[in-house]
Design a protein around this motif. Structure first.
Motif, PDB file in Angstrom:
ATOM      1  N   ALA A 121       6.811 -39.467  -5.238  1.00  0.00           N
ATOM      2  CA  ALA A 121       7.257 -39.777  -3.878  1.00  0.00           C
ATOM      3  C   ALA A 121       6.745 -38.810  -2.836  1.00  0.00           C
ATOM      4  N   GLY A 122       6.413 -37.569  -3.249  1.00  0.00           N
ATOM      5  CA  GLY A 122       5.957 -36.585  -2.271  1.00  0.00           C
ATOM      6  C   GLY A 122       5.459 -35.330  -2.957  1.00  0.00           C
ATOM      7  N   PHE A 123       4.649 -34.557  -2.224  1.00  0.00           N
ATOM      8  CA  PHE A 123       4.111 -33.287  -2.704  1.00  0.00           C
ATOM      9  C   PHE A 123       4.601 -32.160  -1.794  1.00  0.00           C
ATOM     10  N   LEU A 124       4.804 -30.976  -2.391  1.00  0.00           N
ATOM     11  CA  LEU A 124       5.084 -29.753  -1.646  1.00  0.00           C
ATOM     12  C   LEU A 124       4.305 -28.618  -2.293  1.00  0.00           C
ATOM     13  N   ASN A 125       3.527 -27.875  -1.487  1.00  0.00           N
ATOM     14  CA  ASN A 125       2.777 -26.731  -1.981  1.00  0.00           C
ATOM     15  C   ASN A 125       3.391 -25.455  -1.414  1.00  0.00           C
ATOM     16  N   THR A 126       3.489 -24.415  -2.235  1.00  0.00           N
ATOM     17  CA  THR A 126       4.007 -23.147  -1.731  1.00  0.00           C
ATOM     18  C   THR A 126       2.903 -22.123  -1.502  1.00  0.00           C
ATOM     19  N   SER A 127       1.657 -22.477  -1.810  1.00  0.00           N
ATOM     20  CA  SER A 127       0.502 -21.606  -1.547  1.00  0.00           C
ATOM     21  C   SER A 127      -0.430 -22.297  -0.567  1.00  0.00           C
ATOM     22  N   PRO A 128      -1.302 -21.523   0.118  1.00  0.00           N
ATOM     23  CA  PRO A 128      -2.227 -22.129   1.090  1.00  0.00           C
ATOM     24  C   PRO A 128      -3.112 -23.184   0.451  1.00  0.00           C
ATOM     25  N   GLY A 129      -3.481 -24.182   1.245  1.00  0.00           N
ATOM     26  CA  GLY A 129      -4.349 -25.253   0.779  1.00  0.00           C
ATOM     27  C   GLY A 129      -5.100 -25.851   1.943  1.00  0.00           C
ATOM     28  N   THR A 130      -5.720 -26.978   1.706  1.00  0.00           N
ATOM     29  CA  THR A 130      -6.510 -27.650   2.735  1.00  0.00           C
ATOM     30  C   THR A 130      -6.210 -29.146   2.727  1.00  0.00           C
ATOM     31  N   PRO A 131      -6.249 -29.799   3.881  1.00  0.00           N
ATOM     32  CA  PRO A 131      -6.053 -31.248   3.922  1.00  0.00           C
ATOM     33  C   PRO A 131      -7.111 -32.038   3.169  1.00  0.00           C
ATOM     34  N   LEU A 132      -8.227 -31.390   2.771  1.00  0.00           N
ATOM     35  CA  LEU A 132      -9.299 -32.118   2.112  1.00  0.00           C
ATOM     36  C   LEU A 132      -9.337 -31.884   0.604  1.00  0.00           C
ATOM     37  N   SER A 133      -8.292 -31.287   0.053  1.00  0.00           N
ATOM     38  CA  SER A 133      -8.225 -31.146  -1.405  1.00  0.00           C
ATOM     39  C   SER A 133      -8.013 -32.507  -2.056  1.00  0.00           C
ATOM     40  N   HIS A 134      -8.323 -32.593  -3.356  1.00  0.00           N
ATOM     41  CA  HIS A 134      -8.136 -33.860  -4.069  1.00  0.00           C
ATOM     42  C   HIS A 134      -6.685 -34.322  -3.998  1.00  0.00           C
ATOM     43  N   THR A 135      -5.747 -33.382  -4.168  1.00  0.00           N
ATOM     44  CA  THR A 135      -4.345 -33.802  -4.183  1.00  0.00           C
ATOM     45  C   THR A 135      -3.906 -34.330  -2.822  1.00  0.00           C
ATOM     46  N   ASN A 136      -4.453 -33.782  -1.733  1.00  0.00           N
ATOM     47  CA  ASN A 136      -4.057 -34.326  -0.435  1.00  0.00           C
ATOM     48  C   ASN A 136      -4.750 -35.654  -0.151  1.00  0.00           C
ATOM     49  N   VAL A 137      -5.970 -35.829  -0.664  1.00  0.00           N
ATOM     50  CA  VAL A 137      -6.609 -37.142  -0.547  1.00  0.00           C
ATOM     51  C   VAL A 137      -5.778 -38.187  -1.299  1.00  0.00           C
ATOM     52  N   LEU A 138      -5.237 -37.788  -2.455  1.00  0.00           N
ATOM     53  CA  LEU A 138      -4.340 -38.693  -3.178  1.00  0.00           C
ATOM     54  C   LEU A 138      -3.085 -38.972  -2.359  1.00  0.00           C
ATOM     55  N   ALA A 139      -2.499 -37.926  -1.768  1.00  0.00           N
ATOM     56  CA  ALA A 139      -1.297 -38.109  -0.951  1.00  0.00           C
ATOM     57  C   ALA A 139      -1.568 -39.062   0.202  1.00  0.00           C
ATOM     58  N   SER A 140      -2.731 -38.905   0.821  1.00  0.00           N
ATOM     59  CA  SER A 140      -3.095 -39.780   1.928  1.00  0.00           C
ATOM     60  C   SER A 140      -3.256 -41.217   1.455  1.00  0.00           C
ATOM     61  N   GLY A 141      -3.968 -41.388   0.338  1.00  0.00           N
ATOM     62  CA  GLY A 141      -4.185 -42.730  -0.185  1.00  0.00           C
ATOM     63  C   GLY A 141      -2.899 -43.398  -0.653  1.00  0.00           C
ATOM     64  N   TRP A 142      -1.976 -42.599  -1.159  1.00  0.00           N
ATOM     65  CA  TRP A 142      -0.699 -43.138  -1.631  1.00  0.00           C
ATOM     66  C   TRP A 142       0.328 -43.260  -0.515  1.00  0.00           C
ATOM     67  N   GLY A 143       0.030 -42.666   0.647  1.00  0.00           N
ATOM     68  CA  GLY A 143       0.955 -42.745   1.769  1.00  0.00           C
ATOM     69  C   GLY A 143       2.225 -41.938   1.556  1.00  0.00           C
ATOM     70  N   ILE A 144       2.092 -40.760   0.935  1.00  0.00           N
ATOM     71  CA  ILE A 144       3.270 -39.927   0.670  1.00  0.00           C
ATOM     72  C   ILE A 144       3.151 -38.611   1.440  1.00  0.00           C
ATOM     73  N   PRO A 145       4.283 -37.986   1.805  1.00  0.00           N
ATOM     74  CA  PRO A 145       4.225 -36.733   2.565  1.00  0.00           C
ATOM     75  C   PRO A 145       3.718 -35.577   1.710  1.00  0.00           C
ATOM     76  N   ASN A 146       3.021 -34.657   2.363  1.00  0.00           N
ATOM     77  CA  ASN A 146       2.489 -33.475   1.696  1.00  0.00           C
ATOM     78  C   ASN A 146       2.427 -32.346   2.706  1.00  0.00           C
ATOM     79  N   ALA A 147       2.848 -31.163   2.310  1.00  0.00           N
ATOM     80  CA  ALA A 147       2.864 -30.029   3.232  1.00  0.00           C
ATOM     81  C   ALA A 147       2.826 -28.727   2.452  1.00  0.00           C
ATOM     82  N   ILE A 148       2.477 -27.667   3.169  1.00  0.00           N
ATOM     83  CA  ILE A 148       2.604 -26.307   2.645  1.00  0.00           C
ATOM     84  C   ILE A 148       3.901 -25.722   3.200  1.00  0.00           C
ATOM     85  N   VAL A 149       4.797 -25.322   2.319  1.00  0.00           N
ATOM     86  CA  VAL A 149       6.061 -24.683   2.718  1.00  0.00           C
ATOM     87  C   VAL A 149       6.165 -23.387   1.922  1.00  0.00           C
ATOM     88  N   ARG A 150       5.732 -22.298   2.539  1.00  0.00           N
ATOM     89  CA  ARG A 150       5.601 -21.038   1.804  1.00  0.00           C
ATOM     90  C   ARG A 150       6.942 -20.367   1.533  1.00  0.00           C
TER      91      ARG A 150
END
Length: 671
Positions: free
Chosen positions: A235-264
C-alpha cells in the motif's frame, strides 16, 4: 504600515490584505504575513528600486509576484497582464536594468553550540531569475538592512547561473547557502505523492525485512532505511535514509500509484506512538507528509489493481531474424520487445529528422497560447517559423545524443528454445496450473526450478548459431558485450516492471554470451516477476523476452532523467536528472546515491538538488552539457509520448569518455 481591503482575482468576497509597504521586518510580522511551503514559513518580497522601498506581500492574498506588481503597483488589469505575460516576466526576471527585484524569504532553524534551536532567514529568487552579481548583492543588502538584525540572513542562489555570478563576491558581504546544503538533510522529503490506509511494518535492517517479507500483503505500508528492489506490491513505502525519486523502488511506487517518502525521524515516531504494526493513514503531498494512527483496524476494499487487468497485445512468434536496432521501429515491440523497439524508433528519429519534436511546446499553457517562443530562445533562434523551429529542434537533438548500436534477438528464438526442452515445457505447465489455482505457496519453488532449468539446458544448435552470429565478427573474446532484457511485459500503462528483469554487463566470448542470453530469458520467470504479472492479470502465455546485444561503451558519467518533476506533477517546466560516475545502473538500483539536478526547459537554467555520495558538484562545463541533455529529453517527449504530450519520459543515458551522450533506454515514465 499599510493595510487595505482588496478583492483578489477569483475570490468570492472581500479579503483583508495585510501587505506591508516600507516597514522593517520583525519575526512576528513575518509570521503574520507568511504561508507555509515544504514545511517552512515563507514570505514574498518585492523591492522597488525606483521608489527605494519594498513590499511584503500577504501570502494568502497575493500568490504571484507579477500579478501584485502589475495590478497593485502599475495599475494594470489582469487581462492586460495575461496578454503580455512572457514579456512582462522578462522585464522583471531577466532585464539587467529592471525596476523590481523579486524574491522569497523563508524561515529555517538549526542548532547552536548548546543544542538550542536558532532561527535564520533565507532569501532567494525564482529559479528562472537571471540576476547578475551586482543585482544579487544589491538585493541582499537592501533586505539585510530591513530585517531584524538578530536574525541571520543567507542568500540562496536559485540556479547555476547565480552561483557563478556570486563566485566573484565575498561571502562576508553576501553570506550564502546552496540548495543542497539547505535541503540535503531535510527530515522529510516527498518522493511520490499519494494516500494510503494500511498497517505500518517497520524494519530496522534488511535482515528483519527478509525474515518477514513473505508475510507482506497489499494492505501493508513498508518502512525501512532503503527498500529493496524486489519489494512486493503493497500500500505504501517509507524510507528512513536519503534516496532519489528516480530509484527503481520509487518508479515502482509511481507506477503502482502508492505514496512514498523519506522520513528520517520515523524511528522516533514509531517508538513514541507504538506505530510498528499499527493501522495508519499515510499521506504524501508536495509540502507535507503525515502519518496518523487509527483507533481501529478499518474495513478495506481490495485495491483497484485486483480488479483492473492489464491488457497487452499477444506476441508474434514467427521466425524472424536478429536485426540491428536501427532497423526496428516502435511497432516491432510485439516481436523484439519494448526496449529494443523504442531504441529502434530513436534511431529513426535521429536519422530521418522528420519527427516533430516541438509539439510539447505547442501545448496551450494558459494564459499563454504556446511555448514556442521559449523553445526558440533555448535553441538560440529568433523570429523562426514553425517549420524552421522543427528543423532546429531535430538538428539540436541529433547533435546532443546518439542511439546505441546493437542487435535485437526476437521472441522467436526464446520460443524455439523453450519448446525444444520437454523438461522446461513440463515445468511451465506446472507453473501455469499453479497460477490458475492461485496456489501461491508453491509459486516460488516452481519459478526457481524453471530458472535453473533454463540456465542449464543446452540451446538447439540453430538457436546458438543465430545468437553467436548476430554481431559481425561474432562475440570475439577481446570484446566486452552487454546483454539487456527487452520484454513485451514492461513499460505498459499501469505496469512498468522497472528493475524486474535482468541485464548482464560483463560478457566476453561465445560461451558467456549464450549463458547471458539464457540468464536474461530466465529472469522472465523469477518469482517476483511472475507474481507481479499475475497480480496485474498478464498471462504467462502472452509474456516473452527479447534480448539486446551491444558492445560495451565505457562511461565517465551515467544516469537517469525523467521529463517532469516527480514530486510536483503540475510543473511543466522542469526535467529531473540524476547521475553518478560510470554506469546508470548504479543510480536506478540504489547502490550509489546520485547527484540530483532540476533543469528548466522553458525559461532555462538549472539547479543542484543533492550532491549524493560524491559530496561535490560537477564542473560547470559538465552541468551545461547536462542542461542540453535535459532539453533533448523534453524534445523527445513530443514524439514518444504519443497523444498525451504531457506524459513524461524515463530515459537512461551515459556520457562516454569522449564527452558525448548515448541513450540506452527510453520509455514512458510510470505515473
Amino acid at each position: 504600515m499599510t493595510t487595505t481591503a482588496v478583492l483578489p482575482a477569483g475570490a468570492p468576497g472581500p479579503v483583508t490584505d495585510r501587505t506591508v509597504i516600507g516597514e522593517n521586518l520583525s519575526l512576528p510580522l513575518f509570521r503574520t504575513l507568511s504561508g507555509v511551503l515544504a514545511g517552512h514559513p515563507y514570505l514574498k518580497v518585492v523591492v522597488d528600486r525606483i521608489e527605494n522601498t519594498w513590499h511584503l506581500l500577504d501570502t494568502a492574498v497575493h500568490p504571484f509576484h507579477v500579478n501584485y506588481i502589475a495590478t497593485r503597483v502599475l495599475g494594470m488589469e489582469l487581462a492586460e497582464l495575461d496578454s503580455c505575460l512572457d514579456a512582462f516576466n522578462a522585464s522583471v526576471y531577466m532585464d539587467p536594468e529592471r525596476r523590481f527585484l523579486l524574491g522569497v524569504l523563508s524561515l529555517h532553524t538549526d542548532e547552536d553550540a548548546e543544542g538550542r534551536d536558532r532561527p535564520f532567514l533565507v532569501l532567494e529568487t525564482t529559479e528562472a531569475d537571471t540576476m547578475n552579481g551586482r543585482l544579487l548583492e544589491e538585493f541582499y543588502t537592501f533586505v539585510r538592512h530591513r530585517v531584524d538584525g538578530r536574525l541571520p540572513l543567507l542568500l540562496k542562489p536559485a540556479n547555476h547561473g547565480q552561483e557563478h555570478e556570486l563566485a566573484a563576491i565575498s561571502d562576508v558581504r553576501v553570506p550564502r547557502i546552496l540548495g543542497h546544503q539547505l535541503f540535503g538533510n531535510r527530515t522529510r522529503t516527498p518522493l511520490n505523492p499519494g494516500e494510503a490506509v494500511g498497517r505500518l511494518r517497520y524494519f530496522r535492517t534488511l535482515e528483519e525485512y527478509t525474515a518477514e517479507a513473505d508475510g507482506l500483503g497489499w494492505s501493508d505500508i513498508v518502512a525501512m532505511p532503503c527498500l529493496p528492489d524486489d519489494v512486493p506490491r503493497v500500500a505504501g513505502f517509507l524510507n528512513t535514509s536519503p534516496g532519489t525519486p528516480l530509484s527503481h523502488t520509487n518508479v515502482l511506487a509511481s507506477g503502482w500509484g502508492i505514496p512514498n517518502a523519506i522520513v528520517r525521524d520515523l524511528e522516533r515516531m514509531v517508538d513514541a506512538d507504538v506505530l510498528d504494526g499499527a493501522w495508519v493513514r499515510y499521506r504524501v503531498q508536495d509540502d507535507e507528509i503525515t502519518i496518523v494512527p487509527l483507533a481501529h483496524a478499518p474495513t478495506l476494499d481490495a485495491p483497484a489493481w485486483h480488479q483492473q487487468r492489464i491488457r497487452m497485445e499477444p506476441p508474434l512468434l514467427e521466425d524472424v531474424p536478429a536485426l540491428w536496432l536501427h532497423r526496428l521501429r516502435r511497432a516491432d515491440g510485439d516481436r523484439y520487445g519494448t526496449k529494443a523497439a523504442n531504441l529502434g524508433e530513436l534511431h529513426h528519429v535521429l536519422d530521418s529528422r522528420s519527427a516533430d519534436l516541438t509539439a510539447f511546446y505547442g501545448q496551450p499553457r494558459p494564459p499563454r497560447a504556446d511555448l514556442y517562443g521559449h523553445l526558440a530562445a533555448r535553441l538560440g533562434a529568433k523570429d523562426t517559423t514553425p517549420e524552421e523551429l522543427r528543423s532546429l529542434a531535430a538538428d539540436f537533438v541529433a547533435e546532443v545524443i546518439a542511439a546505441p548500436d546493437g542487435v535485437a534477438l526476437p521472441f522467436a528464438l526464446q520460443h524455439r528454445f523453450l519448446t525444444s526442452s520437454p523438461a522446461v515445457q513440463q515445468g511451465l505447465g506446472k507453473l501455469k496450473m499453479a497460477l490458475e489455482l492461485d496456489a501461491v505457496e508453491v509459486l516460488d519453488a516452481l519459478c526457481l526450478h524453471l530458472q535453473q532449468l533454463i540456465r542449464n539446458t543446452p540451446l538447439p544448435e540453430d538457436v546458438s548459431r543465430q545468437i553467436t552470429q548476430a554481431l559481425p565478427g561474432g562475440p570475439a573474446t577481446g570484446r566486452r558485450l552487454v546483454v539487456r532484457s527487452s520484454s513485451n511485459a514492461e513499460d505498459l500503462p499501469g505496469f512498468s516492471a522497472a528493475g524486474v528483469y535482468e541485464s548482464i554487463t560483463t560478457v566476453h566470448g561465445a560461451d558467456e554470451l549464450l549463458d547471458a542470453v539464457r540468464q536474461v530469458w530466465a529472469s522472465l520467470l523469477s518469482p517476483r516477476s511472475v507474481r507481479l504479472r499475475h497480480q496485474a492479470g498478464i498471462s504467462l502465455d502472452d509474456t516473452y523476452m527479447g534480448v539486446i546485444i551491444q558492445e560495451y561503451v565505457p562511461a565517465d558519467l551515467g544516469g537517469v532523467l525523467v521529463t517532469c518533476n516527480p514530486t510536483r506533477r503540475e510543473d511543466f517546466r522542469n526535467v529531473y536528472l540524476n547521475c553518478s560516475p560510470g554506469s546508470p545502473e548504479t543510480v536506478v538500483d540504489g547502490t550509489t546515491l546520485p547527484l540530483q539536478y532540476l533543469y528548466n526547459t522553458v525559461e532555462g537554467g538549472g539547479r543542484t538538488v543533492a550532491l549524493g555520495s560524491s559530496g561535490q558538484d560537477l564542473p560547470v562545463g559538465t552541468r551545461d552539457k547536462l542542461a542540453r541533455l535535459a532539453l533533448t529529453g523534453r524534445l523527445l517527449q513530443s514524439h514518444f509520448s504519443d497523444t498525451d504530450l504531457d506524459h513524461p519520459l524515463d530515459i537512461e543515458w551515459l556520457m562516454t569518455d569522449q564527452g558525448d551522450f548515448r541513450l540506452v533506454q527510453i520509455r514512458p515514465y510510470a505515473l
